[in-house]
Design an enzyme around this catalytic site. Sequence first.
Site, PDB file in Angstrom:
ATOM      1  N   TYR A 127      34.180  32.998  36.399  1.00  0.00           N
ATOM      2  CA  TYR A 127      34.004  33.896  37.551  1.00  0.00           C
ATOM      3  C   TYR A 127      32.523  33.951  37.881  1.00  0.00           C
ATOM      4  O   TYR A 127      31.681  34.109  36.992  1.00  0.00           O
ATOM      5  CB  TYR A 127      34.508  35.304  37.183  1.00  0.00           C
ATOM      6  CG  TYR A 127      34.325  36.314  38.296  1.00  0.00           C
ATOM      7  CD1 TYR A 127      35.341  36.557  39.207  1.00  0.00           C
ATOM      8  CD2 TYR A 127      33.126  37.017  38.430  1.00  0.00           C
ATOM      9  CE1 TYR A 127      35.173  37.470  40.242  1.00  0.00           C
ATOM     10  CE2 TYR A 127      32.945  37.933  39.463  1.00  0.00           C
ATOM     11  CZ  TYR A 127      33.984  38.156  40.360  1.00  0.00           C
ATOM     12  OH  TYR A 127      33.812  39.048  41.385  1.00  0.00           O
ATOM     13  N   GLU A 182      31.881  35.462  46.377  1.00  0.00           N
ATOM     14  CA  GLU A 182      32.600  35.354  45.101  1.00  0.00           C
ATOM     15  C   GLU A 182      33.279  33.998  44.957  1.00  0.00           C
ATOM     16  O   GLU A 182      33.977  33.562  45.859  1.00  0.00           O
ATOM     17  CB  GLU A 182      33.661  36.467  45.055  1.00  0.00           C
ATOM     18  CG  GLU A 182      34.472  36.491  43.771  1.00  0.00           C
ATOM     19  CD  GLU A 182      35.644  37.471  43.875  1.00  0.00           C
ATOM     20  OE1 GLU A 182      35.561  38.552  43.276  1.00  0.00           O
ATOM     21  OE2 GLU A 182      36.632  37.149  44.548  1.00  0.00           O
TER      22      GLU A 182
END
Length: 403
Positions: A113, A201
């Site tokens: 992530y 993101e």
Amino acid sequence: MNIHEYQSRELLQKFGIPVPPGILVQNPVASEKAFDELQKRHGSKVCVVKAQVHAGGRGKGGGVKLVKSGDEARKAANDILSRPLITPQTPPEGVPVMKLLVAAGVEIEKEYYLAITVDRVSACPVLIASSEGGMDIEEVARTKPEAIIREPISAVAGLRPYQARKICYFLGFKGTQVRMAGKIMHQLADLFLKADANLAEINPLVVTKATDEHPDGTVLALDAKLNFDDNALFRQDDVVAFEDPTEEEPAERRAKQFGLSYIKLDGEIGCLVNGAGLAMATMDIIKLHGSEPANFLDVGGSASEEAVTEAFRIILADKTVKGILVNIFGGIAKCDTIAKAIIVAAKEVGFTVPLVVRLEGTNVEPARKILEEAKGELPTMEIGSDLTDAAKKITALTGAPAA
Ligand code: GDP
Ligand code: MN
């Protein structure tokens, strides 16, 4: 402002971040063709068919399907397009899917992530990364907070090389992965700052399976979610071009055209307020008296007749609205001007639900007189002497239990 994954990928690529190739399609036949095309051009053995909606968690909701043939790509597309997509991030009834991205599939060794957002406490961008990729970062934060690293980023100098190295070390990248992942971090920081993003993101960022050519695999972005600061859109033409009106609530879109800040909520009392803080306080007091607001609506400090009329229209178009509470503080805009605007607007729109008006501030006395005199024309209108009185009246009139 939100954009689609396929658009985010485009922007990522513009900043140099490697992303697998993909083709945007709108029907099952095109999905099959896209698979064949990706196979021919890039030798892809597998592809992913991905719903393009402004909501995440698509994998969990069946909106991301791995396919191994053109036939499977067509079936997957048919399946995804045939019903609303329900994910943990959509409303319970789901959202319609109009577009799909058919992307070359990759063999994943490990998922990570990587995101940059604004840390409001320290008032600067922050890079957040974790080796627990692919899943909800909120879930990781809850169950395994030690697996997350947070690194503040200077809005002036950007991400520093030592910071990228520190993050790579934390995430456990090795060999040539370090250089590839570090470069992506710098590129993402560059994108975040230059495009005025609120959120950039990549989830998952992946290391692909080792090959002879790449014994450490390669580092790629498989999914991206970008959100931009609305107040900076005036200087982000490229981003504005990505706007997809079909993804917005129609009433919210109309409100935007009239300079109103409108957000639809689930309750029954429509609110028409000037000023965001006052709108919040109004919603609070409605709840305090046992009812629920149907919307947040800030007509802005100047509250023109035109804006007030449009606000009435928007609120009344919402069939769940059982009553309206108008709460206006006359500052720059005077109460009597606003009272007149309310009457003109209310008459023009025409409605039968209860309306309670509370005005305070400059010229409030003449304003009350104007409202009193208009009662004959607006039979469902009542005047609130103060905010508590107004909230009590509207909740009583719409049948909420007394609180
Ligand atoms: P999201 O669920 O909306 O965040 O959609 P993602 O694009 O992140 O996809 C969800 C999951 O599907 C990822 O975490 C991966 O595990 C998987 N996935 C996506 N693309 C690929 C791919 O090219 N190959 C493989 N093997 N899995 C993929
Ligand atoms: Mn994802």
